[in-house]
Structure formats: C-alpha cells, structure tokens
Motif scaffolding. Structure first.
Motif, PDB file in Angstrom:
ATOM      1  N   ASP A   1     -10.304  12.494  -3.357  1.00 15.42           N
ATOM      2  CA  ASP A   1     -11.170  13.039  -4.083  1.00 15.42           C
ATOM      3  C   ASP A   1     -11.396  14.826  -3.947  1.00 15.42           C
ATOM      4  O   ASP A   1     -11.537  15.579  -4.979  1.00 15.42           O
ATOM      5  CB  ASP A   1     -12.491  12.586  -4.076  1.00 15.42           C
ATOM      6  N   VAL A   2     -11.276  15.067  -2.704  1.00 19.09           N
ATOM      7  CA  VAL A   2     -11.548  16.381  -2.317  1.00 19.09           C
ATOM      8  C   VAL A   2     -10.387  17.234  -2.545  1.00 19.09           C
ATOM      9  O   VAL A   2     -10.192  18.196  -2.968  1.00 19.09           O
ATOM     10  CB  VAL A   2     -12.089  16.579  -0.696  1.00 19.09           C
ATOM     11  N   PHE A   3      -9.119  16.731  -1.842  1.00 17.04           N
ATOM     12  CA  PHE A   3      -7.785  17.552  -1.695  1.00 17.04           C
ATOM     13  C   PHE A   3      -6.912  17.066  -2.908  1.00 17.04           C
ATOM     14  O   PHE A   3      -5.879  17.845  -3.013  1.00 17.04           O
ATOM     15  CB  PHE A   3      -7.156  17.188  -0.235  1.00 17.04           C
ATOM     16  N   LYS A   4      -7.300  16.126  -3.586  1.00 16.42           N
ATOM     17  CA  LYS A   4      -6.456  15.856  -4.821  1.00 16.42           C
ATOM     18  C   LYS A   4      -4.931  15.562  -4.529  1.00 16.42           C
ATOM     19  O   LYS A   4      -4.633  15.058  -3.433  1.00 16.42           O
ATOM     20  CB  LYS A   4      -6.741  16.798  -5.859  1.00 16.42           C
ATOM     21  N   ASP A   5      -4.049  16.425  -5.305  1.00 16.95           N
ATOM     22  CA  ASP A   5      -2.696  16.255  -5.186  1.00 16.95           C
ATOM     23  C   ASP A   5      -2.288  16.865  -3.849  1.00 16.95           C
ATOM     24  O   ASP A   5      -0.872  16.821  -3.416  1.00 16.95           O
ATOM     25  CB  ASP A   5      -1.897  17.041  -6.200  1.00 16.95           C
ATOM     26  N   ASP A   6      -3.198  17.657  -3.193  1.00 12.33           N
ATOM     27  CA  ASP A   6      -2.664  18.104  -1.693  1.00 12.33           C
ATOM     28  C   ASP A   6      -2.999  17.166  -0.506  1.00 12.33           C
ATOM     29  O   ASP A   6      -3.246  17.897   0.426  1.00 12.33           O
ATOM     30  CB  ASP A   6      -3.213  19.435  -1.602  1.00 12.33           C
ATOM     31  N   PHE A   7      -3.161  15.926  -0.880  1.00 14.69           N
ATOM     32  CA  PHE A   7      -3.422  15.079   0.347  1.00 14.69           C
ATOM     33  C   PHE A   7      -2.342  14.293   0.415  1.00 14.69           C
ATOM     34  O   PHE A   7      -1.922  13.738  -0.648  1.00 14.69           O
ATOM     35  CB  PHE A   7      -4.668  14.068   0.010  1.00 14.69           C
ATOM     36  N   TYR A   8      -1.692  13.979   1.451  1.00 16.61           N
ATOM     37  CA  TYR A   8      -0.810  12.959   1.800  1.00 16.61           C
ATOM     38  C   TYR A   8      -1.111  11.783   2.826  1.00 16.61           C
ATOM     39  O   TYR A   8      -1.524  12.436   3.834  1.00 16.61           O
ATOM     40  CB  TYR A   8       0.624  13.750   1.997  1.00 16.61           C
ATOM     41  N   ALA A   9      -0.285  10.858   2.781  1.00 22.74           N
ATOM     42  CA  ALA A   9      -0.280   9.890   3.779  1.00 22.74           C
ATOM     43  C   ALA A   9       0.726  10.115   4.939  1.00 22.74           C
ATOM     44  O   ALA A   9       1.909   9.703   4.541  1.00 22.74           O
ATOM     45  CB  ALA A   9      -0.660   8.453   3.265  1.00 22.74           C
TER      46      ALA A   9
ATOM     47  N   ARG B   1      -1.806   2.206  -3.537  1.00 17.98           N
ATOM     48  CA  ARG B   1      -2.708   1.748  -4.591  1.00 17.98           C
ATOM     49  C   ARG B   1      -3.518   2.967  -5.061  1.00 17.98           C
ATOM     50  O   ARG B   1      -3.646   2.997  -6.301  1.00 17.98           O
ATOM     51  CB  ARG B   1      -4.114   0.892  -3.682  1.00 17.98           C
ATOM     52  N   TYR B   2      -3.528   4.066  -4.338  1.00 16.16           N
ATOM     53  CA  TYR B   2      -4.508   5.192  -4.804  1.00 16.16           C
ATOM     54  C   TYR B   2      -3.074   6.406  -5.439  1.00 16.16           C
ATOM     55  O   TYR B   2      -3.670   7.482  -5.554  1.00 16.16           O
ATOM     56  CB  TYR B   2      -5.135   5.630  -4.052  1.00 16.16           C
ATOM     57  N   GLY B   3      -2.020   6.282  -5.327  1.00 14.75           N
ATOM     58  CA  GLY B   3      -1.083   7.040  -5.745  1.00 14.75           C
ATOM     59  C   GLY B   3      -0.868   8.432  -4.957  1.00 14.75           C
ATOM     60  O   GLY B   3      -0.799   9.471  -5.420  1.00 14.75           O
ATOM     61  N   VAL B   4      -0.957   8.338  -3.409  1.00 21.75           N
ATOM     62  CA  VAL B   4      -1.041   9.176  -2.583  1.00 21.75           C
ATOM     63  C   VAL B   4       0.556   9.339  -2.169  1.00 21.75           C
ATOM     64  O   VAL B   4       1.131   8.303  -1.706  1.00 21.75           O
ATOM     65  CB  VAL B   4      -1.850   9.062  -1.462  1.00 21.75           C
TER      66      VAL B   4
ATOM     67  N   GLN C   1       0.691   1.626  15.977  1.00 22.29           N
ATOM     68  CA  GLN C   1       1.278   2.416  14.873  1.00 22.29           C
ATOM     69  C   GLN C   1       1.678   1.609  13.657  1.00 22.29           C
ATOM     70  O   GLN C   1       1.644   1.899  12.456  1.00 22.29           O
ATOM     71  CB  GLN C   1       2.569   3.360  15.080  1.00 22.29           C
ATOM     72  N   HIS C   2       2.168   0.329  14.114  1.00 21.99           N
ATOM     73  CA  HIS C   2       2.754  -0.665  13.020  1.00 21.99           C
ATOM     74  C   HIS C   2       1.610  -0.738  12.015  1.00 21.99           C
ATOM     75  O   HIS C   2       1.633  -0.677  10.921  1.00 21.99           O
ATOM     76  CB  HIS C   2       3.408  -1.882  13.581  1.00 21.99           C
ATOM     77  N   ASP C   3       0.365  -1.370  12.690  1.00 25.00           N
ATOM     78  CA  ASP C   3      -0.703  -1.709  11.938  1.00 25.00           C
ATOM     79  C   ASP C   3      -1.113  -0.396  11.025  1.00 25.00           C
ATOM     80  O   ASP C   3      -1.634  -0.710   9.961  1.00 25.00           O
ATOM     81  CB  ASP C   3      -1.801  -2.362  12.606  1.00 25.00           C
ATOM     82  N   TYR C   4      -1.346   0.551  11.533  1.00 20.38           N
ATOM     83  CA  TYR C   4      -2.091   1.805  10.797  1.00 20.38           C
ATOM     84  C   TYR C   4      -0.851   2.093   9.640  1.00 20.38           C
ATOM     85  O   TYR C   4      -1.519   2.505   8.548  1.00 20.38           O
ATOM     86  CB  TYR C   4      -1.931   3.071  11.860  1.00 20.38           C
ATOM     87  N   ASN C   5       0.267   2.418  10.077  1.00 21.55           N
ATOM     88  CA  ASN C   5       1.253   2.431   9.006  1.00 21.55           C
ATOM     89  C   ASN C   5       1.094   1.506   7.656  1.00 21.55           C
ATOM     90  O   ASN C   5       0.958   2.142   6.657  1.00 21.55           O
ATOM     91  CB  ASN C   5       2.627   2.364   9.282  1.00 21.55           C
ATOM     92  N   ALA C   6       1.034   0.161   8.124  1.00 23.65           N
ATOM     93  CA  ALA C   6       0.860  -0.631   6.974  1.00 23.65           C
ATOM     94  C   ALA C   6      -0.580  -0.517   6.222  1.00 23.65           C
ATOM     95  O   ALA C   6      -0.407  -0.584   4.986  1.00 23.65           O
ATOM     96  CB  ALA C   6       0.513  -2.333   7.604  1.00 23.65           C
ATOM     97  N   TRP C   7      -1.338  -0.071   7.055  1.00 24.13           N
ATOM     98  CA  TRP C   7      -2.715   0.324   6.353  1.00 24.13           C
ATOM     99  C   TRP C   7      -2.527   1.366   5.354  1.00 24.13           C
ATOM    100  O   TRP C   7      -2.829   1.535   3.849  1.00 24.13           O
ATOM    101  CB  TRP C   7      -4.020   0.391   7.181  1.00 24.13           C
ATOM    102  N   LEU C   8      -1.952   2.338   5.723  1.00 19.37           N
ATOM    103  CA  LEU C   8      -1.593   3.665   4.939  1.00 19.37           C
ATOM    104  C   LEU C   8      -0.757   3.476   3.887  1.00 19.37           C
ATOM    105  O   LEU C   8      -1.053   3.974   2.933  1.00 19.37           O
ATOM    106  CB  LEU C   8      -1.134   4.628   5.952  1.00 19.37           C
ATOM    107  N   ILE C   9       0.209   2.720   4.034  1.00 16.97           N
ATOM    108  CA  ILE C   9       1.325   2.359   2.945  1.00 16.97           C
ATOM    109  C   ILE C   9       0.629   1.827   1.674  1.00 16.97           C
ATOM    110  O   ILE C   9       0.647   2.186   0.729  1.00 16.97           O
ATOM    111  CB  ILE C   9       2.309   1.623   3.472  1.00 16.97           C
ATOM    112  N   GLU C  10      -0.177   0.748   2.036  1.00 15.38           N
ATOM    113  CA  GLU C  10      -0.986  -0.028   1.297  1.00 15.38           C
ATOM    114  C   GLU C  10      -2.083   0.885   0.667  1.00 15.38           C
ATOM    115  O   GLU C  10      -2.089   0.674  -0.950  1.00 15.38           O
ATOM    116  CB  GLU C  10      -1.517  -1.414   1.780  1.00 15.38           C
ATOM    117  N   LYS C  11      -2.800   1.577   1.106  1.00 16.93           N
ATOM    118  CA  LYS C  11      -3.759   2.491   0.506  1.00 16.93           C
ATOM    119  C   LYS C  11      -3.050   3.627  -0.254  1.00 16.93           C
ATOM    120  O   LYS C  11      -3.511   3.850  -1.331  1.00 16.93           O
ATOM    121  CB  LYS C  11      -4.904   3.138   1.415  1.00 16.93           C
TER     122      LYS C  11
END
Length: 302
Positions: A169-177, A208-211, A195-205
């Motif tokens: 919401d804050v950084f909009k198109d300038d936020f990346y995972a 979902r949110y178009g990041v 790192q495996h678990d964190y990557n999986a969480w980031l990829i899913e989110k």
C-alpha cells in the motif's frame, strides 16, 4: 558476454565486519560477466556510496544507490526493572529511484544515527519513519532477517501478511519480493524456518498480490574461495570461534549460472523458466532507477 541480472543486494567493506568486497572488486567482476548495473546496500550506512558510484561509472556500469536499513517497531523498550532491552531489528532494502528518493534515504539514514534512541547497537528507524519517507524509494523485502521473516519465525503468519500488504500500500509499484537461493535451510525460532520456507511464503504472497518476484544474491565478497575469510569476519563481528554456525559459502558475487546451480544444489527445485524470469526481474527493477549521484566540484557542509 552479457548476463541478464543486476545485483540489488550487495555489501561492501562499509558493512563493518559483514562485507569484504570493495566496489572496485565487484565492478571488475561485473565487467567479466557482463552486468550493466549494480546496487550498493550496506548495513545501516551510506559511507561507501560515492566510492561505489565512481567505481561503477569508471567501467560504464550504472550505480544504484541504496542501503539495507534496520527497522524496528519501537525505539526504546524497557523491562520491569526499567532497564533498556535490546530488541529484534528488521532488515529492508531501500534503493534511490530518483533524487527525491535519494534525499529520503539520506533523511532516514540521518534519523537512524540522530540520537541514542535511534542508535542502539545499530542505527535504526521506525516503520512510521520509513513509511513517511517512501516517495521515490524502491523497496525490497530483504533477507531472512526481514520483518516478514521475523514474524514467521514467531508463528505470526497473519501479522506477516498484513505487514506485506502495508508495504504494498505504501510503496505500490516500487515494492518487490526478494527471494534468495542459499544453503541456509533452517533458522532459529519457534518454526525453525529457513530460506526454503520463507521463499515459498514470499512467492505465494507476491503472486496473490501482484508483486514482482526478484532473485537477489546477498553479496558479501567477490570470489567463491573467499568464504573462509568471510567466516572469520563474521566470527570477529559476533565474538565467536569460526565453526559451522557461520554459513556463508554462497555469499559471493553471483551470476545467473550460479543461481541455476544453487536451485538444484540446495534443493529449491523451482521451474527453470520461472527462475530465469525472477532473475531477469532484477533488470526490470534496475531500469526503474534513474538517479545517479552528481559529481561535486566543491565540499558541501551543513
């Protein structure tokens, strides 16, 4: 030779006891592998940005000015005996997209060092200060020490997702995972997340949110064979003996070929086409960066 990848998470000797490489060393490697741009993201400091700029421009590489900042929920926390506690810091990658973003990052860096409330073991800023100075700043989710990863280690997945949405919401198109491929398979905490678990969480989110999902190498030294020296540096930083605790064999200057090998060697096993796309997204982020620190012909003092 051209490698479609841009290092967006890179530490120099200005990350005290944490980075070994000098900007000139990284630049020479970038020329060898055909990289066209390179960020500098030292821990809580910006002392190396002019040196980085000059080293990059001397070889026709676009310098990207940034920092890996320390963010905290509360600057001062006291225990029942009114003694100050050292609390968890969260990492975040900040890159100057334009002049406004550069000035905002400078302001945040100033605030992090401005008084004894902000500087406590490390220079720190609050989430409010970060969000109040977001204009012109490209923000990456950072490493296993990020605010999202730290919440996941405490089994607070709902709070981690809410914070992820807040950053968007804050950084909009300038936020990346930012996902990383390394040998860190577990982390201390209630969930032993790595790192495996964190990557999986980031990829899913992110999906979902178009990041944008971006592969980033957490670079601390130039050459693969320097990992023993890096371990020694970490041991000095943490006042420990060099041992298995210092997992740093994959923190050297990366190429696409390295990531493709890490994908198999460390058991990530992502679809290769997806992985290549995430690697190339680093170029997409780099292309958004317009600002290069201008050359000064005089010293400017406050």
């Amino acid at each position: 030779m051209s490698d479609k990848y841009v290092p967006l998470h890179l530490h120099t000797v200005y990350s005290l006891y944490d980075g070994l490489g000098k900007s000139a060393d990284y630049v020479s490697r970038a020329v060898e592998v055909g990289h066209t741009a390179m960020a500098i993201t030292d821990h809580g400091r910006m002392g190396g940005i002019v040196e980085h700029r000059n080293a990059c421009l001397s070889k026709g590489i676009k310098p990207i000015t940034g920092i890996e900042a320390y963010v905290t929920n509360k600057l001062v926390t006291l225990n029942e005996g009114e003694k100050r506690l050292r609390t968890k810091n969260n990492h975040v990658i900040l890159l100057a997209k334009n002049e406004v973003g550069y000035k905002n990052i400078l302001r945040l860096n100033y605030l992090s060092n401005s008084d004894e409330e902000h500087f406590y073991y490390h220079p720190r800023i609050t989430f409010k200060e970060l969000f109040d100075h977001n204009e012109g700043v490209v923000c990456g989710s950072a490493c296993l020490a990020s605010s999202f990863a730290n919440l996941l280690k405490l089994d607070k997945a709902e709070a981690a997702e809410e914070l992820f949405v807040k950053f968007l919401d804050v950084f909009k198109d300038d936020f990346y995972a930012e996902i990383q491929l390394n040998e860190v398979t577990r982390e201390e905490g209630s969930l032993k997340r790595g790192q495996h678990d964190y990557n999986a969480w980031l990829i899913e989110k992110a999906t979902r949110y178009g990041v944008p999902i971006v592969v980033a190498g957490d670079v601390h030294y130039r050459n693969k064979e320097d990992h023993l020296v890096q371990a020694l540096s970490f041991s000095l930083r943490d006042d420990k003996e060099v041992g298995e605790d210092f997992v740093c064999k994959s923190l050297y200057y990366h190429t696409t070929e390295d990531f493709l090998r890490f994908n198999k060697e460390f058991g990530y096993n992502y679809n290769e086409n997806d992985l290549k796309s995430w690697i190339e997204n680093s170029c997409y982020i780099a292309n958004k960066i317009e600002y290069i620190i201008p050359e000064r012909d005089r010293m400017i003092l406050p």
